[in-house]
Every structure is written in structure tokens, then in C-alpha cells.
Design a protein around this motif. Structure first.
Motif, short mmCIF file in Angstrom:
data_model
loop_
_atom_site.label_atom_id
_atom_site.label_comp_id
_atom_site.label_asym_id
_atom_site.label_seq_id
_atom_site.Cartn_x
_atom_site.Cartn_y
_atom_site.Cartn_z
N ILE A 180 35.13 29.25 36.41
CA ILE A 180 35.85 29.04 37.66
C ILE A 180 35.45 27.68 38.25
CG2 ILE A 180 34.27 30.06 39.42
CD1 ILE A 180 38.06 30.74 39.12
N GLY A 181 34.26 27.21 37.91
CA GLY A 181 33.86 25.86 38.33
C GLY A 181 34.77 24.79 37.73
N VAL A 182 35.19 25.01 36.47
CA VAL A 182 36.11 24.06 35.83
C VAL A 182 37.44 24.05 36.59
CG1 VAL A 182 37.39 23.52 33.73
CG2 VAL A 182 35.03 24.37 33.58
N THR A 183 37.91 25.25 36.96
CA THR A 183 39.17 25.32 37.72
C THR A 183 39.01 24.67 39.09
OG1 THR A 183 39.85 27.34 36.58
CG2 THR A 183 40.88 26.90 38.70
N GLY A 230 42.72 21.26 44.60
CA GLY A 230 41.39 21.39 45.21
C GLY A 230 40.80 22.73 44.80
N ALA A 231 39.64 23.09 45.36
CA ALA A 231 38.94 24.30 44.93
C ALA A 231 39.79 25.53 45.19
CB ALA A 231 37.60 24.42 45.65
N ASP A 232 40.30 26.12 44.12
CA ASP A 232 41.28 27.21 44.24
C ASP A 232 41.05 28.16 43.07
OD1 ASP A 232 43.51 28.85 44.10
OD2 ASP A 232 44.96 27.25 44.39
N HIS A 233 40.71 29.42 43.38
CA HIS A 233 40.47 30.37 42.28
C HIS A 233 41.74 30.81 41.60
CE1 HIS A 233 41.51 32.76 45.75
NE2 HIS A 233 41.53 33.89 45.06
N THR A 234 42.84 30.91 42.38
CA THR A 234 44.07 31.45 41.79
C THR A 234 44.69 30.46 40.80
OG1 THR A 234 45.50 30.58 43.54
CG2 THR A 234 44.57 32.77 43.88
N ALA A 235 44.30 29.20 40.85
CA ALA A 235 44.93 28.19 39.98
C ALA A 235 44.58 28.39 38.51
CB ALA A 235 44.51 26.79 40.43
N GLY A 236 43.51 29.10 38.22
CA GLY A 236 43.09 29.35 36.84
C GLY A 236 41.94 30.33 36.90
N TYR A 237 42.28 31.62 36.94
CA TYR A 237 41.32 32.65 37.33
C TYR A 237 40.38 33.00 36.16
CZ TYR A 237 39.66 36.71 39.96
OH TYR A 237 38.88 37.62 40.64
#
Lengths: 77, 579
Positions: free
Chosen positions: B428-431, B438-445
Motif C-alpha cells: 500500500i506504500g507503493v500505491t 496522492g496517498a489513496d488506498h482505493t487507487a490500488g488496494y
């Protein structure tokens, strides 16, 4: 006798009377699968396993003082 | 007939046009990002007349496809300075699709700084002065619209935060009950709507028609198959409806990745009291509701209705990210206090992730102590009053942290990280680092394969495999975000290959031509390429695709982990662009 703490979550709590956590005495070298079977938790419903906060498998063996976290399929976010 | 409306807020005119050929087979984020990339100068100020706010339902929205009611809103973000798409559930997208609307584009800015409302119906769009709504929260704003128009309409609205141009301002979307509980939260798009002088958009679908598939039978077959898969999967069929998104609290805490007290620890001792299991019990004891759908046609039903000790409505959910942001990240273990904050966020029109993370930074700064629930509520109320401190809170964690000299600020491109510490879940750090958002979990969970055992298994504590995992998920997510499907369908899609076939069947039936998995992924790749190019032209470089330095230098308990994916690896995430 060695003891481990088994933390169960979500739907799996129904198999231990709703308790979030139970302590279990084990023979050395028991697997996670055997401990869960002894508690009556169906292992086909367990999807996410942690042993001392690290991902684990049903075949992993346990030692005194270990902490288990056992979840069904969950997600969200 | 499909239509795109352009609403010019400078001269208060409305123009309708047929979507161009490139825009007919995309929707949602695919359409918002295509329009922003084509029409907005990347270096413009986000609150200037040059920026545009694009509102678009997904390709499948309104067709009856299960879980397809997502609404995308896009613009250049005042929080990040990047292109931005933020999406939400609620009933707004279905109402737009029922009127045949593929997108509404808000342009310009009123010279008189007045407030307006837009009435959208079968006649088109009317612009009306709405200065009497100035300074109102979302609940009062939409409540007045429902009194006037009845319960068949849906509303998109902004609260006080959007009116003041705050970088954490959201756009509220009303739910099935007509409450402003679903939000396009991330990236401050409520401030863009506010800058256009638009307080509320009332969408009246009466007299409209559900989009008709070109091949009705083929579409129905796909939709039925998809529904069976979602209902049969243990996560979308049981876990999410029963425990909601906050079932994750205990999972992520067990993984040692639950950011606590402003990302200083990976486990919170108060987790059980704010967990999904406890929330489930409290809601049922008090007569609230679990397994609640945020829009019609949702079969997953992850939402809930939270009530107080007297059984009176407080708010929806709250959701996992909200409970974490106002809970563990602030050292608060009081679910009722968190629910009150969720209600205030929804009313003022604030992104709950950004706001909670900002309060965590305010606690780090010593403005109030960690664990002070009443103090946190007091800080939030400052936003509603528009005080200088309230404006800082509504400006996000980076601005408040800088103002108070805080060195631990958990943001990427100015946007706060959500509820997973990237040291304990490296994927999730890579995403967070490389997403166009910007820092977004949904962009690549990446949590799916790193923690949940969905879509494969990648060790969360090692750098190996994380870039490939994040890249593939970012592409697949951009595709989902174009479809209008809720991202949670991905849990079933990652596990069951036949779910992808069902999605392609629905697309094929709707469009009347064969639509393959490759076509589907091409939608996502094209969107990411456009977004990436917009950000490059706006001045972003590889140096912006990094986590704050403390994630590399401060070890996180209980694993003693730091973020170890190298900069060189991060720079390969977008190597598919131009292929």
C-alpha cells in the motif's frame, strides 16, 4: 502445560460462545489446525490467520505464549 | 439520448452537447479524467475560473447492474495540485443516468461571488440564486430541497467547508433516505464546487428512463451471473453486510499496520472498543440497522445506520476509515464520540480521512492531547464556525502540521494517508507514493494480497513483488472506477475469474459489441496515462512519488518495520504507459 491465546473475530466468535478470546492448553508442537478443530471452529471458514501478528498457515506449529488471530473472509476499506 | 451539460457559472448559462465519440464508451473516472486532461490547463489554480468540476456516473450506472451506483467527480485538486477523481455511493449517479446525463461540467466562476443551486430534470438544468443557503450545513441544505421537491430527488451539496474553499472539503451525495451521508471525500473537490458558487445540485429523475442495453438478454445474463457471484462470496455475501467495512479494524490491528497516534505505533490498545464486531453489537442492541444499502441495486450492503442510546439517528456507518481516523489515529476509543465526529464531518462537508488525520497531527502538535475526544469534537466545531483554527483543520494535515512545526506528517502530494501503515503493508506504500491521486488506498488496494489473502499472497513486510502488485491493482481500479461499479466487487473479482466474464457480458450487452477483459483493462490504462501526463504537465516529478522520510527512518512496532521499497523500484510503476 504450554498455553496459547486464540483470538477469534467476526462470525467465528459464534463457535466459542461469542467470546473474543480464549486460552487453550496445548501439547508442544500442536498445529493451528488442530487447536481450531479442538475448539470446534470449522477451518474451511478461516481465511486470515496471524501468529504473533505475522501471517500464518493452518499447518504452522505452536509454542507456549503464542498469540493467534483467526478471521473469516473479511475486507472493507 | 446521452447528453453532456456544460454549466457556465461566469455568465450563468447552460449548454448541452452530445458526447464525442471518444467519450461514449467510458464513464465515471474514465470520463472525468479525460475531460479534465483535455480541457483544464494543468498549472491553473484549482479555485480559479479555469478549473472545471466534472460529475459523471459510470458506464453501467442506472442499468440495473448490481452495485453500479458510483458517482465520480473530477477536477484539479486544491489539496494535492494533481488531477483528482473522487467517487461516492448514494443515489445521485443513478438519478443522473436515468436522465441520460453522461456528465455535468461546471465551468467559470460567478463575478458576484453569489451562491446558486442547480435544478436538473428532464427539461435540462436551471440555475437559481440560493444566497439563503449560505453558511448552512449539508443536512439543513438538502433537508430544504426535499421539503420543496419531495423525496424522489437526489442532492449533491457542499457544507461550510466547501463554501470557505477549504482543501479538505467534500461533496455530499444523498443516500436512499435522502441524507447527505455519502461523500466524494478526497482531494477537496467541495472547495472547487464552492469556488463555482454552487451550493447544491438537485437531480430530479422523474420522467427519465433507465439506460437501455443494446442487447437486453445478454446484459441480463451477465447481471444475473454477477449478482450470484457477489452473493455467494463469503466477503461480499456475508462479511461486509454483517460487519461493514469496519470489520477491518481487528484485521489490520492484528497485522500491526493500524496507524495509531499519528502513525507512531502499529497497534492500538483500544481497538476492540471501536471494532466492527463491537459496532455491530451496539447498533443491534440500540435498534439501528446493519446490512444497509447506500444506493438502490446494491447487493453488498456494507453501510449501517448508527443510533444513540435512545435509538435516535446519529449518522451512517461510520466506515472503517472514519473510525480509524477519528479513533486510533487520535488515540480515541469512544465509538459514540467518533460517530458524532462523522456526523459533523458530513454536515460541514469534510473528508473524514483528511480531517481525522489532521486532528491526529493537531494532537502531535500539542493543541489537544491524544485521546481527548471532547477536544477533538471542539476542534471540528471550529470548522463550522469558520474560526482561524477551524480553517487550519479544514485545510488538511500538511498545512496544519507545517503551521505548528510538526515533523511527522503522514501525507503524499499533500493528501493524508488512510488507515494502513505502509511500513507494515509495503504494497500500500507503493500505491500511496505513486498514485496519480496522492496517498489513496482505493487507487490500488494492495491490502487484498498483502493481508486479506485475496487475489494471491504477497508478504506485506518485504519489498519483493509490491510494485507489480500495486501496478496491476492501480490499472484494474481505474477500470472499475470507469464502470460505476463499487470497488468492493473487486474482492469477488480477484477470487473468481468468472466474475470478470460477467462484467464483460454486461458491457457487451450494454454497448452491443463484444467487450473483452483486455478492452476493460485498456480503459484503466488509458485513464492512468492521462492522469499521469496531467500531473507531469502540472510540475510533478519522480521526487513527488515518495513517502515522507520518517517511514524510512522510524521503526514501527510491533514488527520494527521501515518502508524498504527502493526509489528506483517506485519509478517503474508506470512503465506500462506508452507500451
Amino acid at each position: 502445560m504450554p498455553r496459547v491465546q486464540v483470538n477469534l473475530y467476526a462470525t467465528l466468535r459464534r463457535y466459542v460462545g461469542g467470546a473474543p478470546s480464549v486460552e487453550v492448553e496445548i501439547d508442544p508442537g500442536r498445529t493451528i489446525e488442530a487447536v481450531l478443530a479442538g475448539l470446534g471452529v470449522p477451518t474451511d471458514q478461516t481465511r486470515i490467520l496471524f501468529l504473533n501478528n505475522r501471517a500464518a498457515n493452518l499447518s504452522d506449529t505452536l509454542k507456549d505464549g503464542d498469540q493467534l488471530g483467526v478471521f473469516p473472509a473479511l475486507g472493507g476499506g | 439520448m446521452a447528453v453532456i451539460y456544460r454549466v457556465n457559472m461566469t455568465d450563468l448559462s447552460v449548454r448541452s452537447e452530445a458526447p464525442g465519440p471518444g467519450y461514449l464508451e467510458t464513464g465515471g473516472r474514465g470520463l472525468t479524467s479525460a475531460l479534465i486532461a483535455a480541457e483544464v490547463r494543468p498549472t491553473c489554480h484549482p479555485l480559479s475560473p479555469e478549473n472545471k468540476l466534472v460529475i459523471a456516473p459510470g458506464v453501467l450506472t442506472g442499468t440495473g447492474a448490481p452495485c453500479s451506483g458510483r458517482l465520480s467527480v473530477g477536477a484539479k485538486s486544491p489539496l494535492t495540485g494533481t488531477i483528482k477523481e473522487s467517487n461516492s455511493g448514494g443515489m445521485g449517479a443513478i438519478a443522473m443516468a436515468t436522465l441520460g446525463i453522461r456528465a455535468i461540467i461546471l465551468e467559470g466562476k460567478p463575478a458576484d461571488r453569489g451562491l446558486y443551486r442547480l435544478i436538473v430534470n428532464t427539461e435540462g438544468i436551471q440555475i437559481e440564486p440560493a444566497d439563503e443557503l449560505a453558511g448552512l450545513g449539508n443536512y439543513e441544505t438538502v433537508g430544504r430541497q426535499y421539503e420543496e421537491f419531495g423525496d424522489k430527488v437526489s442532492c449533491l451539496s457542499i457544507g461550510q467547508a466547501g463554501e470557505m474553499g477549504a482543501a479538505a472539503a467534500s461533496i455530499a451525495v444523498t443516500d436512499v433516505e435522502g441524507r447527505p451521508t455519502r461523500h466524494c471525500g478526497r482531494g477537496g473537490l467541495g472547495a472547487v464546487m464552492g469556488s463555482k458558487g454552487v451550493k447544491v445540485i438537485v437531480i430530479d429523475p422523474r420522467g427519465g428512463h433507465r439506460p437501455k442495453p443494446a442487447d437486453v438478454e445478454a446484459f441480463k445474463r451477465g447481471a444475473q451471473k454477477f449478482q450470484e457471484i457477489l452473493k455467494g462470496h463469503p466477503l461480499t455475501g456475508e462479511g461486509l453486510p454483517t460487519y461493514g467495512t469496519n470489520a477491518l479494524a481487528n484485521v489490520i490491528n492484528q497485522a500491526g499496520a493500524y496507524p495509531t497516534r499519528n502513525f507512531s505505533q502499529g497497534q492500538f490498545e483500544g481497538t476492540e472498543a471501536i471494532s466492527g464486531e463491537h459496532q455491530h453489537d451496539v447498533i443491534l442492541e440500540r435498534g439501528g440497522e446493519i446490512a444497509h444499502a447506500c444506493h438502490r441495486g446494491c447487493t453488498i450492503k456494507c453501510s449501517r445506520i448508527y443510533v444513540d442510546e435512545n435509538g435516535q439517528y446519529v449518522t451512517k456507518g461510520p466506515e472503517y476509515e472514519t473510525i480509524w481516523a477519528h479513533g486510533a489515529d487520535c488515540g480515541i476509543d469512544d465509538l459514540d464520540a467518533i460517530a458524532r465526529m462523522d456526523r459533523l464531518d458530513d454536515d460541514f462537508g469534510l473528508d473524514t480521512i483528511e480531517t481525522g488525520a489532521t486532528i491526529g497531527v493537531a494532537m502531535e502538535a500539542g493543541i489537544i492531547p491524544f485521546g481527548d475526544a471532547e477536544g477533538a469534537i471542539g476542534l471540528l466545531e471550529e470548522v463550522g464556525r469558520g474560526t482561524p483554527l477551524g480553517r487550519l483543520v479544514a485545510s488538511g494535515a500538511e498545512v496544519l502540521g507545517k503551521a505548528y512545526g510538526v515533523s511527522r506528517i503522514p501525507t503524499v502530494k499533500g493528501q493524508s494517508m488512510p488507515a494502513y501503515d505502509p511500513r507494515a503493508v509495503q504494497g500500500i506504500g507503493v500505491t500511496y507514493a505513486t498514485s496519480t491521486m496522492g496517498a489513496d488506498h482505493t487507487a490500488g488496494y494492495s491490502i487484498a494480497a498483502n493481508v486479506l489473502g485475496v487475489g494471491g499472497t504477497v508478504d506485506p513486510l518485504k519489498p519483493e513483488g509490491q510494485v507489480e502488485l500495486s501496478r496491476n491493482l492501480q490499472i484494474a481500479t481505474a477500470s472499475i472506477d470507469a464502470s460505476g461499479l463499487c470497488l468492493f466487487v473487486a474482492f469477488a473479482v480477484l477470487d473468481k475469474p468468472e466474475a470478470m466474464d460477467a462484467i464483460c457480458d454486461m458491457f457487451s450487452g450494454l454497448l452491443g459489441r463484444e467487450f473483452t477483459a483486455d478492452d476493460y483493462l485498456a480503459l484503466g490504462k488509458a485513464t492512468l496515462a492521462r492522469e499521469r501526463e496531467f500531473n507531469r504537465a502540472a510540475g510533478f516529478t519522480a521526487a513527488d512519488d515518495r513517502l515522507p522520510d520518517f517511514f524510512k527512518t522510524e521503526k514501527l512496532a510491533p514488527h520494527g518495520a521501515t518502508f524498504t521499497v527502493s526509489d528506483e523500484e517506485l519509478d517503474t510503476v508506470y512503465n506500462f504507459v506508452g507500451e
